[in-house]
Scaffold this motif. Structure first.
Motif, PDB file in Angstrom:
ATOM      1  N   ASN A 187      22.764 -35.026-102.973  1.00 58.17           N
ATOM      2  CA  ASN A 187      22.280 -33.390-103.389  1.00 58.17           C
ATOM      3  C   ASN A 187      20.867 -33.366-103.450  1.00 58.17           C
ATOM      4  N   TRP A 188      20.130 -32.584-102.858  1.00 58.78           N
ATOM      5  CA  TRP A 188      18.710 -32.448-102.949  1.00 58.78           C
ATOM      6  C   TRP A 188      18.362 -31.089-103.780  1.00 58.78           C
ATOM      7  N   PRO A 189      18.135 -30.917-105.033  1.00 60.12           N
ATOM      8  CA  PRO A 189      17.840 -29.778-105.846  1.00 60.12           C
ATOM      9  C   PRO A 189      16.305 -29.443-105.473  1.00 60.12           C
ATOM     10  N   TYR A 190      16.025 -28.028-105.645  1.00 55.00           N
ATOM     11  CA  TYR A 190      14.942 -27.451-105.189  1.00 55.00           C
ATOM     12  C   TYR A 190      14.541 -26.598-106.520  1.00 55.00           C
ATOM     13  N   ASP A 191      13.296 -26.448-106.708  1.00 53.95           N
ATOM     14  CA  ASP A 191      12.764 -25.451-107.505  1.00 53.95           C
ATOM     15  C   ASP A 191      12.570 -24.238-107.101  1.00 53.95           C
ATOM     16  N   ASP A 192      12.371 -23.137-107.781  1.00 57.71           N
ATOM     17  CA  ASP A 192      12.326 -21.582-107.311  1.00 57.71           C
ATOM     18  C   ASP A 192      11.099 -21.406-106.283  1.00 57.71           C
ATOM     19  N   GLN A 193      10.194 -22.261-106.426  1.00 53.87           N
ATOM     20  CA  GLN A 193       8.950 -22.377-105.338  1.00 53.87           C
ATOM     21  C   GLN A 193       9.682 -23.202-104.010  1.00 53.87           C
ATOM     22  N   GLY A 194      10.782 -23.629-104.038  1.00 54.83           N
ATOM     23  CA  GLY A 194      11.150 -24.260-102.764  1.00 54.83           C
ATOM     24  C   GLY A 194      10.737 -25.493-102.859  1.00 54.83           C
ATOM     25  N   ARG A 252      15.370 -17.587 -97.646  1.00 55.22           N
ATOM     26  CA  ARG A 252      15.292 -18.827 -98.656  1.00 55.22           C
ATOM     27  C   ARG A 252      16.002 -20.316 -98.096  1.00 55.22           C
ATOM     28  N   HIS A 253      17.284 -19.959 -97.711  1.00 52.17           N
ATOM     29  CA  HIS A 253      17.874 -21.175 -97.259  1.00 52.17           C
ATOM     30  C   HIS A 253      17.165 -21.506 -96.004  1.00 52.17           C
ATOM     31  N   LEU A 254      16.785 -20.808 -94.979  1.00 53.74           N
ATOM     32  CA  LEU A 254      15.856 -21.330 -93.917  1.00 53.74           C
ATOM     33  C   LEU A 254      14.715 -22.027 -94.088  1.00 53.74           C
ATOM     34  N   TYR A 255      14.019 -21.532 -95.315  1.00 48.10           N
ATOM     35  CA  TYR A 255      12.911 -22.314 -95.927  1.00 48.10           C
ATOM     36  C   TYR A 255      13.348 -23.797 -96.279  1.00 48.10           C
ATOM     37  N   LEU A 256      14.205 -23.861 -97.002  1.00 49.39           N
ATOM     38  CA  LEU A 256      14.623 -25.122 -97.859  1.00 49.39           C
ATOM     39  C   LEU A 256      14.994 -25.840 -96.507  1.00 49.39           C
ATOM     40  N   LEU A 257      15.962 -25.530 -95.541  1.00 47.50           N
ATOM     41  CA  LEU A 257      16.359 -26.382 -94.461  1.00 47.50           C
ATOM     42  C   LEU A 257      15.276 -26.914 -93.657  1.00 47.50           C
ATOM     43  N   GLN A 258      14.150 -26.077 -93.684  1.00 43.93           N
ATOM     44  CA  GLN A 258      12.708 -26.594 -92.788  1.00 43.93           C
ATOM     45  C   GLN A 258      12.021 -27.585 -93.297  1.00 43.93           C
ATOM     46  N   ALA A 259      12.054 -27.378 -94.837  1.00 45.50           N
ATOM     47  CA  ALA A 259      11.672 -28.425 -95.600  1.00 45.50           C
ATOM     48  C   ALA A 259      12.308 -29.630 -95.677  1.00 45.50           C
ATOM     49  N   TYR A 260      13.667 -29.753 -95.740  1.00 48.97           N
ATOM     50  CA  TYR A 260      14.567 -30.830 -95.594  1.00 48.97           C
ATOM     51  C   TYR A 260      14.400 -31.558 -94.228  1.00 48.97           C
ATOM     52  N   ASN A 261      14.319 -30.612 -93.293  1.00 46.30           N
ATOM     53  CA  ASN A 261      13.933 -31.362 -91.881  1.00 46.30           C
ATOM     54  C   ASN A 261      12.576 -31.950 -91.718  1.00 46.30           C
ATOM     55  N   ARG A 262      11.719 -31.321 -92.141  1.00 48.07           N
ATOM     56  CA  ARG A 262      10.204 -32.129 -92.263  1.00 48.07           C
ATOM     57  C   ARG A 262      10.410 -33.276 -93.185  1.00 48.07           C
ATOM     58  N   HIS A 263      11.084 -33.275 -94.210  1.00 51.12           N
ATOM     59  CA  HIS A 263      10.836 -34.464 -95.384  1.00 51.12           C
ATOM     60  C   HIS A 263      11.468 -35.550 -94.551  1.00 51.12           C
ATOM     61  N   ALA A 302      25.271 -28.368 -96.287  1.00 51.16           N
ATOM     62  CA  ALA A 302      25.218 -26.886 -96.954  1.00 51.16           C
ATOM     63  C   ALA A 302      24.017 -26.444 -97.591  1.00 51.16           C
ATOM     64  N   VAL A 303      23.586 -25.343 -97.599  1.00 52.91           N
ATOM     65  CA  VAL A 303      22.514 -24.809 -98.452  1.00 52.91           C
ATOM     66  C   VAL A 303      22.852 -24.020 -99.208  1.00 52.91           C
ATOM     67  N   GLY A 304      22.179 -23.994-100.481  1.00 55.20           N
ATOM     68  CA  GLY A 304      22.308 -22.806-101.422  1.00 55.20           C
ATOM     69  C   GLY A 304      20.858 -22.288-102.017  1.00 55.20           C
ATOM     70  N   ASP A 305      20.620 -21.477-102.797  1.00 55.74           N
ATOM     71  CA  ASP A 305      19.458 -20.725-103.297  1.00 55.74           C
ATOM     72  C   ASP A 305      18.438 -22.223-103.721  1.00 55.74           C
ATOM     73  N   ASN A 306      19.079 -22.888-104.466  1.00 46.95           N
ATOM     74  CA  ASN A 306      18.110 -24.176-104.959  1.00 46.95           C
ATOM     75  C   ASN A 306      18.743 -25.529-104.523  1.00 46.95           C
ATOM     76  N   LEU A 307      19.611 -25.854-103.505  1.00 52.00           N
ATOM     77  CA  LEU A 307      20.460 -26.888-103.581  1.00 52.00           C
ATOM     78  C   LEU A 307      20.693 -27.161-101.888  1.00 52.00           C
ATOM     79  N   ILE A 308      20.488 -28.359-101.430  1.00 47.74           N
ATOM     80  CA  ILE A 308      21.009 -28.748-100.185  1.00 47.74           C
ATOM     81  C   ILE A 308      21.985 -29.977-100.575  1.00 47.74           C
ATOM     82  N   CYS A 309      23.433 -29.952 -99.873  1.00 53.02           N
ATOM     83  CA  CYS A 309      24.203 -31.061-100.013  1.00 53.02           C
ATOM     84  C   CYS A 309      24.466 -31.467 -98.476  1.00 53.02           C
ATOM     85  N   THR A 310      24.571 -32.897 -98.451  1.00 53.02           N
ATOM     86  CA  THR A 310      24.927 -33.412 -97.432  1.00 53.02           C
ATOM     87  C   THR A 310      25.956 -34.605 -97.307  1.00 53.02           C
ATOM     88  N   ASP A 311      26.401 -34.831 -96.375  1.00 50.40           N
ATOM     89  CA  ASP A 311      27.777 -35.828 -96.224  1.00 50.40           C
ATOM     90  C   ASP A 311      27.390 -36.582 -94.910  1.00 50.40           C
TER      91      ASP A 311
END
Length: 196
Positions: free
Chosen positions: A142-149, A24-35, A99-108
């Motif tokens: 902070n970038w929040p994500y829903d349960d579908q990523g 799940r974390h990998l998927y969110l990071l890939q989506a963030y990178n793409r965005h 940092a990445v969590g189940d429904n959030l990416i935080c970056t500084d």
């Protein structure tokens, strides 16, 4: 030639992707990178694909001493379109911690955002309105994500406005979307199948 390279903007993201084993974390990071790569390439319309962003996202910006809230895809698309037209979608990042969590990416990070002098002058900044600048500041997001990523929104804060800098660019250093898009093409990967 500028020391900045749009192909290096997401280097910290790419490094964390290499180290991440949680699907799940990998998927969110890939989506963030793409965005982020789509944004810098001026291909903002693709950010709003139904597998990437919720139907009605909310963005909050706190910069120049004020808070701006954009609600809904139409309001956010308008800003992305304007930034692509002015080149403000071109940015570079240094010293990023993520940092990445189940429904959030935080970056500084330290951001260098290409900004027309006219836009800065409109904010009361003493710059040449005919020139283009890199606005440098430290930001926290902070970038929040829903349960579908899918991205729910962005919360962006300028950490310390007193440290903001304006770096005047030589015209040869100003990058357009037409120039950045081919540079980033090889980094803009389709999202993998959702693993959850």
């Amino acid at each position: 030639m500028s020391r900045f390279d749009v192909t290096k903007t997401n280097i910290a993201v790419a490094q964390l992707i290499e180290q991440t084993v949680n699907p799940r974390h990998l998927y969110l990071l890939q989506a963030y990178n793409r965005h982020r790569n789509l944004e810098v390439a001026g291909r903002w319309e693709e950010i709003f694909a139904p597998d990437m962003t919720v139907e009605e996202p909310v963005y909050n910006f706190n910069t120049f001493g004020r808070t701006i809230r954009l609600e809904g895809a139409d309001a956010i698309k308008k800003v992305y379109s304007e930034w692509a037209g002015t080149g403000e979608c071109i940015f570079y990042v240094e010293d990023e911690r993520i940092a990445v969590g189940d429904n959030l990416i935080c970056t500084d990070f330290v951001l260098y955002q290409q900004t027309p002098g006219a836009a800065l002058a409109a904010e009361g900044i003493d710059v040449d309105p005919q020139a283009t600048y890199l606005m440098k500041n430290r930001q926290y997001m902070n970038w929040p994500y829903d349960d579908q990523g899918r991205l729910v929104g962005e919360d962006v804060w300028e950490v310390d406005p007193s440290t903001r800098e304006y770096i005047r660019l030589d015209p040869s250093e100003v990058l357009t979307c037409a120039q950045s898009a081919p540079l980033l093409e090889h980094l803009i990967k389709p999202l993998p199948a959702r693993p959850f």
